[in-house]
Enzyme design. Sequence first.
Site, PDB file in Angstrom:
ATOM      1  N   ASP A 112     -44.814  -1.077   4.241  1.00  0.00           N
ATOM      2  CA  ASP A 112     -44.934  -2.488   3.289  1.00  0.00           C
ATOM      3  C   ASP A 112     -45.778  -3.903   4.080  1.00  0.00           C
ATOM      4  OD1 ASP A 112     -42.566  -2.828   3.842  1.00  0.00           O
ATOM      5  OD2 ASP A 112     -41.930  -2.987   2.289  1.00  0.00           O
ATOM      6  N   ASP A 140     -46.232  -1.851   9.601  1.00  0.00           N
ATOM      7  CA  ASP A 140     -46.642  -0.624   8.906  1.00  0.00           C
ATOM      8  C   ASP A 140     -48.323  -0.722   9.249  1.00  0.00           C
ATOM      9  OD1 ASP A 140     -44.053  -0.111   8.330  1.00  0.00           O
ATOM     10  OD2 ASP A 140     -44.438  -1.266   6.570  1.00  0.00           O
ATOM     11  N   ASP A 198     -41.024   4.882   3.388  1.00  0.00           N
ATOM     12  CA  ASP A 198     -39.306   3.678   3.140  1.00  0.00           C
ATOM     13  C   ASP A 198     -37.855   3.693   2.664  1.00  0.00           C
ATOM     14  OD1 ASP A 198     -41.136   2.942   5.540  1.00  0.00           O
ATOM     15  OD2 ASP A 198     -41.900   0.442   4.378  1.00  0.00           O
TER      16      ASP A 198
END
Length: 1200
Positions: free
Chosen positions: A788, A792, A467
């Site tokens: 997070d 996901d 990310d």
Amino acid sequence: MANNSTDHHPANSVNEGSYEGDFGCSVADLRLLMELRSGEAVTRINDTYGGVPNICRRLKTSPVEGLSGNPSDLEKRRQIFGKNFIPPKKAKTFLQLVWEALQDVTLIILEIAAIISLGLSFYHPTGEGSELCGEVSAGVEDEGEAQAGWIEGAAILFSVIIVVLVTAFNDWSKEKQFRGLQSRIEQEQKFTVIRKGQVIQIPVAELVTGDIAQIKYGDLLPADGVLIQGNDLKIDESSLTGESDQVKKSLEKDPMLLSGTHVMEGSGRMVVTAVGVNSQTGIIFTLLGANEGAEEEKKSKKGKKQGPPENRNKAKAQDGVALEIQPLKSEEGVDSEEKEKKVVKVPKKEKSVLQGKLTRLAVQIGKAGLIMSAITVIILVLYFVIYTFGVLGRPWLAECTPIYIQYFVKFFIIGVTVLVVAVPEGLPLAVTISLAYSVKKMMKDNNLVRHLDACETMGNATAICSDKTGTLTMNRMTVVQAYVGGAHYRQIPDPEALDAKVLELMVNGISVNSAYTSKILPPEKEGGLPRQVGNKTECALLGFVLDLKQDYQAVRNEIPEEKLYKVYTFNSVRKSMSTVLRTPSGGFRMYSKGASEIILRKCTRILDQGGEVCVFKARDRDEMVKKVIEPMACDGLRTICLAFRDFPAGAEPNWDSESDILSELTCITVVGIEDPVRPEVPDAILMCQRAGITVRMVTGDNINTARAIATKCGILQPGEDFLCLEGKEFNTLIRNEKGEVEQEKLDKVWPRLRVLARSSPTDKHTLVKGIIDSTVEETRQVVAVTGDGTNDGPALKKADVGFAMGIAGTDVAKEASDIILTDDNFTSIVKAVMWGRNVYDSISKFLQFQLTVNVVAVIVAFTGACITQDSPLKAVQMLWVNLIMDTFASLALATEPPTQSLLLRKPYGRNKPLISRTMMKNILGHAVYQLTIIFTLLFAGEKFFDIDSGRNVPLHSPPSEHYTIVFNTFVMMQLFNEINARKIHGERNVFDSIFRNPIFCAVVLGTFGAQIIIVEFGGKPFSCSGLTLSQWFWCIFIGVGELLWGQLISSVPTSRLKFLKSAGHGPMKEDLQHEELQDGTDEIDHGEMELRRGQILWFRGLNRIQTQIKVVNAFRSSLYEGLEKPQNRSAIHSFMTYPEAGSAPSLTDSDSEGEESRGLLKGRDDQTHNHNNNSSTEQRPLDITVSPYESPMHSVETSI
């Protein structure tokens, strides 16, 4: 009844006087209430209780202010309604672990042989003195010595006991460590509640009935409750019901919230009505534990009055009789309704790389050992029979039978000893120690490892999909640019310069249209930065309000959350958030915020400098994108647009048709939010690239921002031909006309892809799956993913290693992950790679050492036995060399700390053999040296040292100096070879940073000390006789020769030695193709496939392989019960995290017994720890049930 509380006054929750009377409802009432769903529940709440506010009254709590937080009040609630804690399953006792260690087949064979040998040594038949029975102990001066035949049997038993205790102690300490780790994970989980009107976070275990809890997107509900107020709340209840559709929750239709379910969208507040064993999750647990805990329950009830059911529960909890809770991942854990509904086939993940290779290697070694030991026994028996009855021509006399049997038992013991030495005893131990040591140390490097094998898989990682926000950047967002009223401000504008009307719209839009849980608090230390709590983007906007010298809290106080008419919360599909308020005139005003290109597309008007509304055409939008948004994005800023829309009074719009509501907006402002790159990230990414790991950024941000940040981080280098794609483009490139993903198309994209922007969670999952399934590269890619958000989850599960963010991560993401990054920092991932590679190298070092010992010992025992009818290394000596030294060696070599040099090589990949050709060169080279020395000593040693020969001595004769020297030299050579084994890539300096590993130094010195004691004082049990000083010096000198020989070996280039083969490969291509044919099969166990080709029973019966599988599978039963089983207070619901994994083949009640036992055996494979860690059979306690389809040995192995 003291029902005098008002909705907005917690006074009575402080006033002790009102507690004489009990609460207005009992545990049983609340339990009945929580069993109802949707319409029924609403009717019951209204009819029986008179609405949710009355439930709050009865529970003496205020929907707005919450509980008073008074300790005596909280304690009373815990006593009456129970604690939010489900008692864990008891850990295995030390004795149970000892019993488990004793189940090992090889040890059992040794025990039996030792007991027979013991029995025979006490039996003195009449014919013993007779010449005809052959030489028993002719030439023994001392009668007492001849009587000492029992010593060998006793010594073998003693060695077995030592081994068992060492193994049990290891398992015990391992379990203790994991329980510690578990409690650490538990303490980390906090939940937001309101007490005394303050919003605070408390550990999940401290929740009590009556608490007012705030729930938001991404939460995993820790207790049951009834909704008080909700905004667009959607819950995933699949973990309880098996239905994958999200359930909308509202006060009118379905206000029941259940523990163990996930908040997928929206936010709200609930009053907690059931905790711990009384919550829906707890009830299921209790049912599961009922069978096991029944006896204990009876005991606990005997000495008690039978109170009402809730008190009985309380009594149990207080007396500490923990209900035996079985993991809910076992077949019974699946709800009975669900069993009837559907049986989902879940394809299992492949075994971890190391496990697959070790299993194969252990199988190969085990086969070789078995053959060698069988041949040894056959040769010894034949030689004895032919020599005694053929050559010497003696008759078989009845009175001589016991003596012949004694010889046969001795031969059998020698055979078993060869087997014991052949099987790499210390291997499971080395893996265990190495993983446990790494996991412990990784905690210091901010990696909280949830699944052990993730630690080792990380060493093979070839790709990391990371990310952006919070991982590569600092996640400390600030607004640095704004476009208001036609002017682009490069820094925060002066509030005086803005029109009052625009300013008011901006402040109101930001204050109201953001989660009320996001706020900015004063800094903890003076001079520090203000603390951002909640969503960081919203905090940046709130910070912007403060920078404009306005107060967002005043606006929120004026418009509390209850007054919000409708909230469209942020989700990955909308990429925006909108809040609707009722205006005094009877109409509605909606504020929206979101990604600038998305909101601007829905704007038809814009505010000018004077706060007047102007038309905003598509042409204006394109110009704004070019002149404002793209320059902001190229500076690496994230652009957010704020807008509003007024609905006239009269007919209420249809709030459910979102596309109509979210249109014709008026743009207020566009702001640019900066999230600076973490200073240490560029170096970390450079290290990854050097180590052969490709880093890709997958983000929801716009492509220019993503590209700017990727360049700052070093993911994109100037002048390189890499792809940066947006989610849409990516999908058009990889899907066919029907919209299906095509692997071939994906294979053209991913090798060059470095940045995927504006991506949805589905895109992330598609990319990860595509890279893993790809066959373009020679070796299969091993992918690590960071995540997070709740969305996901699928990608984290699919990846080989899933990293969840410890700070910003939602509970759902943590639950799906393998490792939690406690500091959300990318550099911690690099440390995980280092540790993973270190584990791999440690195992290889140990193998190199272990196999040299094994090859030499087996050949010596075999050849010696065939030439001299007696193994030069006695059974007890072999056990010392094999078990004790291996145990210590595994400790020494498995705890080598990692060095930076590990990151200078490419990943090994799935197919690289465990034993490389260089290692094979070392193993064979050292074996040649050792065998030459040993055989020279064996056949010419007595001349060199001028001592009596130890060959061909009769049964029960005293130990000879000759054989003691052979044994001692052998051990010295192993000791010095242990130092050689520290390097596996052919490095010359074997002493490099040896003092950084005190354990290694201690083990080498300790083993040396123990050897002196054994030789000088071991006497008859160890078949040793004391040596002189000069003999000792010779033994040590020959040992040191190992180091010099090692230098010689490393001078020989491996490439010249064409005959060397590597061993311990990963799965071969043809194996994998064979796998794909069996669709939906269980976990691939390549070792098992080889086993099936041979005679299963023989092999299984005599090999230690089950120990290998047992431990190498990385602590399957005891620990994983410890680790995954939601015994933790916090995740009392973790057992049902992912329904798609949770509903593995369940056995319906009508199944035949055969099915049952097959299920048990299957459980073994399921249990083998896989990353997705939620398979329903995962921790099924296995019984020895012999299935009609498999050999009895299989089930014994299974049970272990």
